[in-house]
Scaffold this motif. Sequence first.
Motif, PDB file in Angstrom:
ATOM      1  N   TRP A   1     -27.616 -10.120  19.558  1.00  0.00           N
ATOM      2  CA  TRP A   1     -26.421  -9.279  19.399  1.00  0.00           C
ATOM      3  C   TRP A   1     -25.466  -9.445  20.578  1.00  0.00           C
ATOM      4  O   TRP A   1     -24.249  -9.564  20.396  1.00  0.00           O
ATOM      5  N   SER A   2     -26.008  -9.476  21.788  1.00  0.00           N
ATOM      6  CA  SER A   2     -25.151  -9.593  22.974  1.00  0.00           C
ATOM      7  C   SER A   2     -24.517 -10.985  23.061  1.00  0.00           C
ATOM      8  O   SER A   2     -23.346 -11.110  23.454  1.00  0.00           O
TER       9      SER A   2
ATOM     10  N   ILE B   1     -23.725 -12.925  20.552  1.00  0.00           N
ATOM     11  CA  ILE B   1     -22.664 -12.980  19.544  1.00  0.00           C
ATOM     12  C   ILE B   1     -21.418 -12.265  20.041  1.00  0.00           C
ATOM     13  O   ILE B   1     -20.289 -12.747  19.882  1.00  0.00           O
ATOM     14  N   ARG B   2     -21.601 -11.120  20.667  1.00  0.00           N
ATOM     15  CA  ARG B   2     -20.445 -10.380  21.198  1.00  0.00           C
ATOM     16  C   ARG B   2     -19.729 -11.172  22.292  1.00  0.00           C
ATOM     17  O   ARG B   2     -18.496 -11.227  22.330  1.00  0.00           O
ATOM     18  N   VAL B   3     -20.492 -11.780  23.197  1.00  0.00           N
ATOM     19  CA  VAL B   3     -19.881 -12.564  24.271  1.00  0.00           C
ATOM     20  C   VAL B   3     -19.127 -13.761  23.692  1.00  0.00           C
ATOM     21  O   VAL B   3     -18.006 -14.091  24.130  1.00  0.00           O
ATOM     22  N   TYR B   4     -19.696 -14.412  22.714  1.00  0.00           N
ATOM     23  CA  TYR B   4     -19.047 -15.576  22.102  1.00  0.00           C
ATOM     24  C   TYR B   4     -17.742 -15.175  21.428  1.00  0.00           C
ATOM     25  O   TYR B   4     -16.712 -15.845  21.599  1.00  0.00           O
ATOM     26  N   ARG B   5     -17.766 -14.078  20.686  1.00  0.00           N
ATOM     27  CA  ARG B   5     -16.543 -13.635  20.002  1.00  0.00           C
ATOM     28  C   ARG B   5     -15.478 -13.206  21.005  1.00  0.00           C
ATOM     29  O   ARG B   5     -14.287 -13.519  20.841  1.00  0.00           O
ATOM     30  N   PHE B   6     -15.873 -12.502  22.050  1.00  0.00           N
ATOM     31  CA  PHE B   6     -14.897 -12.045  23.038  1.00  0.00           C
ATOM     32  C   PHE B   6     -14.312 -13.221  23.806  1.00  0.00           C
ATOM     33  O   PHE B   6     -13.109 -13.240  24.108  1.00  0.00           O
TER      34      PHE B   6
ATOM     35  N   TRP C   1     -27.272  -7.641  32.193  1.00  0.00           N
ATOM     36  CA  TRP C   1     -27.596  -8.189  30.874  1.00  0.00           C
ATOM     37  C   TRP C   1     -29.090  -8.484  30.747  1.00  0.00           C
ATOM     38  O   TRP C   1     -29.726  -8.139  29.746  1.00  0.00           O
TER      39      TRP C   1
END
Length: 271
Positions: free
Chosen positions: A139-140, A142-147, A239
């Motif tokens: 989950w983390s 994916i969030r970092v990649y999208r941001f 993290w």
Amino acid sequence: MTDLLLKIGLSNACFALALAIVAMVVGKTTMRPYLVNLLWLLVLLKLVTPPLVTIPGVAFFGRSETAVAVADHSQPAAPPAIGNLTDTSHSAPPAVNSHISVDKPTAPPIAGGMSIAFNRVRQWAPPIWLLGSLLVLVWSLIRVYRFDRLLALESQAAPEQLQTAAVRIARRLKLKRIPAICTTSAHLSPMVWWTGGKVRVVIPTTLIEQLEPKQLKWVLAHELAHVRRRDYLVRWIEWLACVGFWWNPVVWWAQRNLRATEEICCDALVI
């Protein structure tokens, strides 16, 4: 392997809780934000480093009732009394009681219940722990990649005036490497972003339009102070602690207080 994982988790959780209590007390009794910030950082570091001392409670409660019963029978029974071997005329045969019953040793009800409960925890806790860590990790990421993609698409180099001000402030803060100063049209707060490579200071364009040049310099100096303190490296420690110990409330408590003290330290550095 299961007992080792539980021992590491229990030991690190206990030591981290003790450090968190110390950090809370020091934060309420002193006016030293740098010291308090360091103590909250040590809480997270303790969670992601090997344990100093393992707690033997896992091995104690993990013993089965069979082991206790065998331990009670480990001593041999006393031999029967033997009279004078030369004079057997007056010796009577030993009385035999056919109604003698041997009770099986049983563990106390409370201890037995605790042993059963702990065995179940020992069986199910590690798989749940690892599964939760895997979910938090995915989950983390994916969030970092999208941001990161959002910043890449909606960011551009800052105006020359802002770049010049950043160079002056960076020199006063004694920064060896000046980070990349970027602006973004996304609705974000000013921030420092680093996923490898060059560190970026991101300033939203709406903030540039609203603030006066002098106020904007204070905002830029605050973000450069984060770079000076290398707070972007602390995010990786956060993290790792959140992925490995997502179930421990001390992690989220330390993270919140760590970031709050970072802001105070940066303001003090800028002033």
